[in-house]
Design an enzyme around this catalytic site. Structure first.
Site, PDB file in Angstrom:
ATOM      1  N   TYR A 193      -1.799   0.390  10.722  1.00  0.00           N
ATOM      2  CA  TYR A 193      -1.535  -0.021   9.372  1.00  0.00           C
ATOM      3  C   TYR A 193      -0.447   0.352   8.639  1.00  0.00           C
ATOM      4  O   TYR A 193       0.227  -0.346   7.913  1.00  0.00           O
ATOM      5  CB  TYR A 193      -2.960   0.468   8.802  1.00  0.00           C
ATOM      6  CG  TYR A 193      -3.190   0.141   7.024  1.00  0.00           C
ATOM      7  CD1 TYR A 193      -3.148  -1.306   7.025  1.00  0.00           C
ATOM      8  CD2 TYR A 193      -3.268   0.904   6.101  1.00  0.00           C
ATOM      9  CE1 TYR A 193      -3.496  -1.829   5.573  1.00  0.00           C
ATOM     10  CE2 TYR A 193      -3.490   0.337   4.910  1.00  0.00           C
ATOM     11  CZ  TYR A 193      -3.584  -0.939   4.551  1.00  0.00           C
ATOM     12  OH  TYR A 193      -3.862  -1.426   3.321  1.00  0.00           O
ATOM     13  N   SER A 244       0.928  -1.274  -0.050  1.00  0.00           N
ATOM     14  CA  SER A 244      -0.031   0.201  -0.014  1.00  0.00           C
ATOM     15  C   SER A 244       0.862   1.201  -0.003  1.00  0.00           C
ATOM     16  O   SER A 244       2.166   1.094   0.468  1.00  0.00           O
ATOM     17  CB  SER A 244      -0.801   0.076   1.305  1.00  0.00           C
ATOM     18  OG  SER A 244      -1.509   0.972   1.378  1.00  0.00           O
TER      19      SER A 244
HETATM   20  N1  NAP Z   1      -8.730  -1.143  -0.408  1.00  0.00           N
HETATM   21  C1  NAP Z   1      -7.799  -0.172  -0.389  1.00  0.00           C
HETATM   22  O1  NAP Z   1      -8.211   0.892  -0.390  1.00  0.00           O
HETATM   23  C2  NAP Z   1      -6.370  -0.664  -0.508  1.00  0.00           C
HETATM   24  C3  NAP Z   1      -5.285   0.243  -0.708  1.00  0.00           C
HETATM   25  C4  NAP Z   1      -4.086  -0.434  -0.804  1.00  0.00           C
HETATM   26  C5  NAP Z   1      -3.972  -1.552  -0.465  1.00  0.00           C
HETATM   27  N2  NAP Z   1      -4.596  -2.349   0.051  1.00  0.00           N
HETATM   28  C6  NAP Z   1      -4.441  -3.752   0.240  1.00  0.00           C
HETATM   29  O2  NAP Z   1      -5.005  -4.721  -0.598  1.00  0.00           O
HETATM   30  C7  NAP Z   1      -5.288  -6.007  -0.154  1.00  0.00           C
HETATM   31  C8  NAP Z   1      -6.706  -6.289  -0.440  1.00  0.00           C
HETATM   32  O3  NAP Z   1      -7.475  -5.202  -0.011  1.00  0.00           O
HETATM   33  P1  NAP Z   1      -9.187  -5.132  -0.377  1.00  0.00           P
HETATM   34  O4  NAP Z   1      -9.232  -3.779  -0.585  1.00  0.00           O
HETATM   35  O5  NAP Z   1      -9.519  -6.104  -1.495  1.00  0.00           O
HETATM   36  O6  NAP Z   1      -9.666  -5.537   0.989  1.00  0.00           O
HETATM   37  P2  NAP Z   1     -11.013  -6.640   1.145  1.00  0.00           P
HETATM   38  O7  NAP Z   1     -12.011  -6.868   0.307  1.00  0.00           O
HETATM   39  O8  NAP Z   1     -11.191  -6.689   2.773  1.00  0.00           O
HETATM   40  O9  NAP Z   1      -9.836  -8.181   1.037  1.00  0.00           O
HETATM   41  C9  NAP Z   1      -9.087  -8.615   2.097  1.00  0.00           C
HETATM   42  C10 NAP Z   1      -8.955  -9.955   1.696  1.00  0.00           C
HETATM   43  O10 NAP Z   1      -8.045 -10.406   2.829  1.00  0.00           O
HETATM   44  C11 NAP Z   1      -8.475 -11.854   3.257  1.00  0.00           C
HETATM   45  N3  NAP Z   1      -7.960 -12.150   4.387  1.00  0.00           N
HETATM   46  C12 NAP Z   1      -7.839 -11.475   5.625  1.00  0.00           C
HETATM   47  N4  NAP Z   1      -7.424 -12.071   6.610  1.00  0.00           N
HETATM   48  C13 NAP Z   1      -7.093 -13.511   6.132  1.00  0.00           C
HETATM   49  C14 NAP Z   1      -6.484 -14.552   6.705  1.00  0.00           C
HETATM   50  N5  NAP Z   1      -6.217 -14.678   8.158  1.00  0.00           N
HETATM   51  N6  NAP Z   1      -6.384 -15.613   5.725  1.00  0.00           N
HETATM   52  C15 NAP Z   1      -6.554 -15.524   4.596  1.00  0.00           C
HETATM   53  N7  NAP Z   1      -7.113 -14.497   4.054  1.00  0.00           N
HETATM   54  C16 NAP Z   1      -7.379 -13.399   4.875  1.00  0.00           C
HETATM   55  C17 NAP Z   1      -9.626 -11.843   3.074  1.00  0.00           C
HETATM   56  O11 NAP Z   1     -10.474 -13.140   3.054  1.00  0.00           O
HETATM   57  P3  NAP Z   1     -11.327 -13.863   3.953  1.00  0.00           P
HETATM   58  O12 NAP Z   1     -11.842 -12.798   5.029  1.00  0.00           O
HETATM   59  O13 NAP Z   1     -12.094 -14.746   3.343  1.00  0.00           O
HETATM   60  O14 NAP Z   1     -10.064 -14.743   4.726  1.00  0.00           O
HETATM   61  C18 NAP Z   1     -10.121 -11.026   1.833  1.00  0.00           C
HETATM   62  O15 NAP Z   1      -9.996 -11.749   0.798  1.00  0.00           O
HETATM   63  C19 NAP Z   1      -5.029  -5.796   1.261  1.00  0.00           C
HETATM   64  O16 NAP Z   1      -3.626  -6.390   1.722  1.00  0.00           O
HETATM   65  C20 NAP Z   1      -4.975  -4.266   1.741  1.00  0.00           C
HETATM   66  O17 NAP Z   1      -4.386  -4.139   2.820  1.00  0.00           O
HETATM   67  C21 NAP Z   1      -6.001  -1.997  -0.064  1.00  0.00           C
END
Ligand code: NAP
Length: 257
Positions: A154, A141
């Site tokens: 974070y 990120s």
């Molecule tokens: N959205 C943003 O603004 C943003 C910006 C920069 C970076 N990111 C990063 O991008 C990535 C994805 O984010 P997103 O926006 O797509 O959020 P999201 O929809 O909440 O996705 C998070 C994913 O992580 C999985 N996860 C969480 N804990 C886990 C565990 N213990 N074991 C296996 N899987 C796990 C969740 O699956 P389950 O709950 O089914 O396990 C889900 O598939 C993250 O690393 C986030 O920090 C997001």
């Protein structure tokens, strides 16, 4: 799997960026092992991917659990292995300043983002080394390179994942493993802000309020797929991507109307 078919593990494939990336790679013809904890989300993704060029195999996995990762590994090994790992599982919890930080939130973020990636990488490195042209993509990120108020937990997790990624690139070059880092800014996904705000829909909506075009999960998926589809000798070390309306972490343009 044919000899020329690329194959990947995508973590975080149950929602948001991971789900979109898994689907994009399958549409590009890849064999994708889709990992996340929620089995029913993986099943619906597999159903949606059924008509695409490649193949998707759902494997319910918890990246904080070694036994679960071992099961994932044996499933993938039995199916012929992979050449690429995309660590997308992760997330944020809370926006409290350090003075009010909740230790358990920090522990969750570090466990999932940093140690979750570490566990997966450590487990699959021998397989990628043996393949000879491995790729690891870590989704970190802009929070991994810029601090902000209310972001410390974070930030600490994503800075940690960013540091792990940099060291890994140096260590694995000898093994011909390329290590890509994608660092998105504001991405509007269904669950990220909702989870960070502990299920408060109004606070989650405020994160994106007035931002006319935040990045989408598909935008990030396209960039991840581009990076791993490139010929293997090309390593896009660090890809910072933001919406135009977010020129910097501190400069987010919210339209008033
Ligand atoms: N959205 C943003 O603004 C943003 C910006 C920069 C970076 N990111 C990063 O991008 C990535 C994805 O984010 P997103 O926006 O797509 O959020 P999201 O929809 O909440 O996705 C998070 C994913 O992580 C999985 N996860 C969480 N804990 C886990 C565990 N213990 N074991 C296996 N899987 C796990 C969740 O699956 P389950 O709950 O089914 O396990 C889900 O598939 C993250 O690393 C986030 O920090 C997001």
């Amino acid at each position: 799997m044919s000899d020329s078919q690329r194959s990947a593990l995508v973590t975080g494939a149950t929602s948001g960026i991971g789900r979109a990336t898994a689907k994009k790679l399958v549409s590009d013809g890849w064999m994708v092992f889709a990992a996340g904890r929620r089995q029913e989300h993986l099943e619906s993704l597999a159903a949606e991917s059924g008509q695409l060029a490649g193949k998707l195999v759902p494997v319910a996995t918890d990246v904080t659990d070694e036994a679960s990762i071992h099961t994932l590994f044996t499933t993938i090994e039995a199916a012929g292995g992979i050449d690429t790992v995309l660590n997308i599982a992760g997330g944020a919890l809370g926006t409290e300043p350090i003075a009010e930080a909740k230790l358990e939130d920090w522990q969750w973020m570090i466990e999932t983002n940093v140690l979750g990636s570490l566990r997966i990488i450590r487990k699959f490195l021998p397989m990628l080394r043996a393949h000879g042209e491995g790729t690891i993509l870590n989704l970190t990120s802009t929070a991994g390179v810029v601090t902000y108020e209310g972001g410390a937990g974070y930030n600490a997790a994503k800075y940690g994942q960013h540091a792990l990624t940099g060291a890994l690139r140096l260590e694995e070059a000898e093994h011909n493993i390329r290590v890509v880092e994608v660092l998105p800014g504001l991405v509007k996904t269904e669950e990220f802000a909702y989870n960070r705000m502990r299920g408060d829909e109004s606070k989650a909506a405020d994160v994106y309020a007035g931002v006319s075009k935040p990045l989408t999960a598909d935008d990030v998926a396209d960039v991840c797929a581009y990076a791993v589809n490139l010929p293997h000798h090309i390593n896009l070390d660090e890809i910072v991507m933001r919406p135009v309306k977010q020129a910097a972490q501190h400069k987010l343009i919210r339209d008033t109307e």
